[in-house]
Design a protein around this motif. Structure first.
Motif, mmCIF file in Angstrom:
data_model
loop_
_atom_site.group_PDB
_atom_site.id
_atom_site.type_symbol
_atom_site.label_atom_id
_atom_site.label_comp_id
_atom_site.label_asym_id
_atom_site.label_seq_id
_atom_site.Cartn_x
_atom_site.Cartn_y
_atom_site.Cartn_z
ATOM 1 N N LYS A 99 0.805 -1.215 0.000
ATOM 2 C CA LYS A 99 0.000 0.000 0.000
ATOM 3 C C LYS A 99 0.842 1.272 0.000
ATOM 4 O O LYS A 99 0.301 2.374 -0.156
ATOM 5 C CB LYS A 99 -0.917 -0.004 1.223
ATOM 6 N N THR A 100 2.144 1.154 0.201
ATOM 7 C CA THR A 100 2.999 2.337 0.239
ATOM 8 C C THR A 100 3.379 2.774 -1.177
ATOM 9 O O THR A 100 3.317 1.988 -2.126
ATOM 10 C CB THR A 100 4.284 2.048 1.033
ATOM 11 N N ALA A 101 3.789 4.036 -1.294
ATOM 12 C CA ALA A 101 4.138 4.597 -2.612
ATOM 13 C C ALA A 101 5.487 4.101 -3.111
ATOM 14 O O ALA A 101 5.802 4.257 -4.298
ATOM 15 C CB ALA A 101 4.140 6.120 -2.541
ATOM 16 N N TYR A 102 6.281 3.529 -2.212
ATOM 17 C CA TYR A 102 7.636 3.111 -2.603
ATOM 18 C C TYR A 102 7.709 1.649 -3.050
ATOM 19 O O TYR A 102 8.773 1.192 -3.462
ATOM 20 C CB TYR A 102 8.599 3.314 -1.425
ATOM 21 N N PHE A 103 6.617 0.915 -2.956
ATOM 22 C CA PHE A 103 6.670 -0.527 -3.245
ATOM 23 C C PHE A 103 7.015 -0.803 -4.712
ATOM 24 O O PHE A 103 7.941 -1.568 -5.010
ATOM 25 C CB PHE A 103 5.331 -1.173 -2.887
ATOM 26 N N ILE A 104 6.292 -0.176 -5.630
ATOM 27 C CA ILE A 104 6.530 -0.433 -7.059
ATOM 28 C C ILE A 104 7.931 0.012 -7.478
ATOM 29 O O ILE A 104 8.663 -0.761 -8.120
ATOM 30 C CB ILE A 104 5.458 0.252 -7.924
ATOM 31 N N PRO A 105 8.379 1.255 -7.132
ATOM 32 C CA PRO A 105 9.758 1.641 -7.491
ATOM 33 C C PRO A 105 10.806 0.715 -6.881
ATOM 34 O O PRO A 105 11.796 0.384 -7.540
ATOM 35 C CB PRO A 105 9.893 3.064 -6.933
ATOM 36 N N ALA A 106 10.575 0.277 -5.642
ATOM 37 C CA ALA A 106 11.544 -0.618 -5.004
ATOM 38 C C ALA A 106 11.580 -1.972 -5.726
ATOM 39 O O ALA A 106 12.653 -2.546 -5.942
ATOM 40 C CB ALA A 106 11.193 -0.812 -3.531
ATOM 41 N N ALA A 107 10.417 -2.492 -6.099
ATOM 42 C CA ALA A 107 10.375 -3.770 -6.817
ATOM 43 C C ALA A 107 11.085 -3.664 -8.166
ATOM 44 O O ALA A 107 11.823 -4.567 -8.572
ATOM 45 C CB ALA A 107 8.921 -4.209 -7.012
ATOM 46 N N ILE A 108 10.876 -2.552 -8.869
ATOM 47 C CA ILE A 108 11.549 -2.342 -10.150
ATOM 48 C C ILE A 108 13.058 -2.255 -9.957
ATOM 49 O O ILE A 108 13.841 -2.829 -10.724
ATOM 50 C CB ILE A 108 11.008 -1.073 -10.842
ATOM 51 N N ALA A 109 13.479 -1.537 -8.918
ATOM 52 C CA ALA A 109 14.912 -1.391 -8.647
ATOM 53 C C ALA A 109 15.547 -2.754 -8.340
ATOM 54 O O ALA A 109 16.643 -3.065 -8.823
ATOM 55 C CB ALA A 109 15.127 -0.428 -7.479
ATOM 56 N N VAL A 110 14.855 -3.585 -7.569
ATOM 57 C CA VAL A 110 15.379 -4.918 -7.257
ATOM 58 C C VAL A 110 15.511 -5.753 -8.535
ATOM 59 O O VAL A 110 16.520 -6.440 -8.749
ATOM 60 C CB VAL A 110 14.460 -5.627 -6.240
ATOM 61 N N GLY A 111 14.490 -5.671 -9.394
ATOM 62 C CA GLY A 111 14.553 -6.402 -10.660
ATOM 63 C C GLY A 111 15.720 -5.959 -11.525
ATOM 64 O O GLY A 111 16.421 -6.781 -12.121
ATOM 65 N N VAL A 112 15.938 -4.640 -11.586
ATOM 66 C CA VAL A 112 17.049 -4.106 -12.379
ATOM 67 C C VAL A 112 18.383 -4.575 -11.827
ATOM 68 O O VAL A 112 19.281 -4.995 -12.579
ATOM 69 C CB VAL A 112 16.990 -2.574 -12.422
ATOM 70 N N PHE A 113 18.532 -4.543 -10.506
ATOM 71 C CA PHE A 113 19.795 -4.987 -9.892
ATOM 72 C C PHE A 113 20.029 -6.480 -10.123
ATOM 73 O O PHE A 113 21.179 -6.917 -10.325
ATOM 74 C CB PHE A 113 19.805 -4.667 -8.400
ATOM 75 N N LEU A 114 18.957 -7.280 -10.095
ATOM 76 C CA LEU A 114 19.112 -8.705 -10.369
ATOM 77 C C LEU A 114 19.605 -8.939 -11.796
ATOM 78 O O LEU A 114 20.478 -9.769 -12.045
ATOM 79 C CB LEU A 114 17.782 -9.432 -10.152
ATOM 80 N N ILE A 115 19.038 -8.188 -12.737
ATOM 81 C CA ILE A 115 19.458 -8.327 -14.130
ATOM 82 C C ILE A 115 20.905 -7.877 -14.310
ATOM 83 O O ILE A 115 21.705 -8.537 -14.986
ATOM 84 C CB ILE A 115 18.521 -7.518 -15.046
ATOM 85 N N LEU A 116 21.266 -6.756 -13.682
ATOM 86 C CA LEU A 116 22.657 -6.286 -13.754
ATOM 87 C C LEU A 116 23.613 -7.296 -13.131
ATOM 88 O O LEU A 116 24.729 -7.496 -13.632
ATOM 89 C CB LEU A 116 22.786 -4.935 -13.049
ATOM 90 N N ASN A 117 23.181 -7.924 -12.046
ATOM 91 C CA ASN A 117 24.012 -8.952 -11.417
ATOM 92 C C ASN A 117 24.284 -10.104 -12.389
ATOM 93 O O ASN A 117 25.422 -10.560 -12.529
ATOM 94 C CB ASN A 117 23.314 -9.475 -10.167
ATOM 95 N N LEU A 118 23.232 -10.559 -13.094
ATOM 96 C CA LEU A 118 23.406 -11.628 -14.068
ATOM 97 C C LEU A 118 24.362 -11.217 -15.181
ATOM 98 O O LEU A 118 25.244 -11.975 -15.586
ATOM 99 C CB LEU A 118 22.041 -12.007 -14.669
ATOM 100 N N VAL A 119 24.186 -9.995 -15.694
ATOM 101 C CA VAL A 119 25.014 -9.513 -16.804
ATOM 102 C C VAL A 119 26.481 -9.438 -16.394
ATOM 103 O O VAL A 119 27.372 -9.941 -17.098
ATOM 104 C CB VAL A 119 24.514 -8.148 -17.290
ATOM 105 N N PHE A 120 26.751 -8.831 -15.236
ATOM 106 C CA PHE A 120 28.142 -8.638 -14.827
ATOM 107 C C PHE A 120 28.800 -9.957 -14.415
ATOM 108 O O PHE A 120 29.990 -10.168 -14.689
ATOM 109 C CB PHE A 120 28.221 -7.621 -13.683
ATOM 110 N N MET A 121 28.045 -10.845 -13.781
ATOM 111 C CA MET A 121 28.616 -12.141 -13.427
ATOM 112 C C MET A 121 28.971 -12.921 -14.692
ATOM 113 O O MET A 121 30.011 -13.579 -14.754
ATOM 114 C CB MET A 121 27.635 -12.937 -12.569
#
Length: 322
Positions: free
Chosen positions: A292-314
């Protein structure tokens, strides 16, 4: 049914699609498409009484069938990999299989999940196309790897044949008889094309481009240079075989050294997703307050982006070219 449980159902349906494709392929073609048969497919066709010319024409048609499907919409993304994998299905059969598997996935999701109709339609199409793509990619990678491993042995057979006085065409033919599939049949096609007037170097070059293998390109260049300027081809090919073996030895050593880093990267990337699924299954209302908070969607997107970057760099760190 909770979202987490539905996600597991989707994964199981996709795995079922992959197993179904392999089962249908083995049922339709059986041992004739095996990559581990003791006798290669070309020799089996010759043993059945077919003429050498008829076998060559049949193998050529099978070899070019996927390139002819480049004009078919959607199939162009699969044509190159299907050619490398030596897939016996025709382009039309593969598209029909996609449609059939998509329909089966849609029916499974209809009975096992409560997803809305648009979601089921989208996921069923993605599973039908994605399942075929993953299966063809796996077979292509496996076949190309086998060809790479067989190539040094085939070249050494050619070297021994050349040193006892056989011409190059006969040396390739001997390698084609002694080496199992997939390389045995491919060398047999080259030998047959040369016997009917084709250029050996061009045939090897076409094979190299079709498989996209640098070692085969080296072989084509060595044969072409010897044809144009002469020289001791046996000595050149012996050196090429040693280089290929040394490269494989180095590649396996690099693979062993980077194995820990690869598995660490896979674990670190998969752990947040697995943890999310387990939390959702054990306590479905765990995220209700933060949703219900305003930060949930941006935080979820940020986590997804970091996961993808982790895969790319590894992958960049452990993808060492040899």
């Amino acid at each position: 049914m909770e979202i987490g449980a539905e996600g597991i159902v989707y994964v199981l349906i996709f795995i079922g699609i992959l197993l179904a494709v392999e089962g249908i392929y083995l049922f339709a073609f059986g041992k004739s498409i095996s990559l581990s048969a003791r006798m290669n497919r070309r020799l089996e066709l010759l043993e059945k009484g077919k003429s050498r010319e008829a076998v060559l024409q049949q193998l050529r048609r099978e070899m070019d069938r996927h390139r002819q499907g480049l004009k078919i919409p959607l199939y162009a993304i699969l044509a190159d990999k299907a050619t490398k994998g030596g897939i016996a299905f025709s382009p039309q059969a593969i598209l029909m299989l996609m449609a059939g598997l998509a329909g089966a996935a849609f029916m499974a999701m209809t009975f096992l999940t409560e997803a809305p109709l648009p979601v089921r339609l989208l996921l069923s199409v993605a599973m039908g196309v994605g399942g075929i793509y993953v299966w063809i990619s796996h077979r292509a990678k496996k076949r190309v790897s086998l060809i790479e491993e067989q190539l040094p042995d085939a070249i050494e057979l050619m070297v021994r044949s050349l040193r006892v006085g056989h011409p190059l065409i006969n040396a390739i033919g001997i390698a084609a008889r002694e080496v199992p599939d997939p390389l045995g049949t491919e060398f047999g096609i080259i030998a047959d094309e040369a016997a009917y007037g084709g250029d050996v170097a061009e045939a090897i070059k076409a094979f190299a481009e079709r498989m996209d293998l640098q070692d085969l390109r080296f072989l084509a260049v060595a044969v072409a240079i010897q044809q144009q300027s002469g020289g001791n081809l046996a000595e050149i090919l012996e050196g090429l075989a040693k280089v290929i073996r040394a490269r494989f030895k180095l590649f396996r050593r690099v693979k062993a050294i980077t194995a820990e880093a690869k598995w660490s990267g896979m674990f670190l990337s998969a752990f947040p997703i697995v943890a999310l699924i387990m939390i959702t299954l054990i306590k479905p209302d765990y995220f209700d307050d933060v949703k219900k908070t305003a930060y949930f969607i941006p935080a979820a997107i940020a986590v997804g982006v970091f996961l993808i970057l982790n895969l790319v760099f590894m992958r960049m760190m452990v993808n060492i070219k040899v």
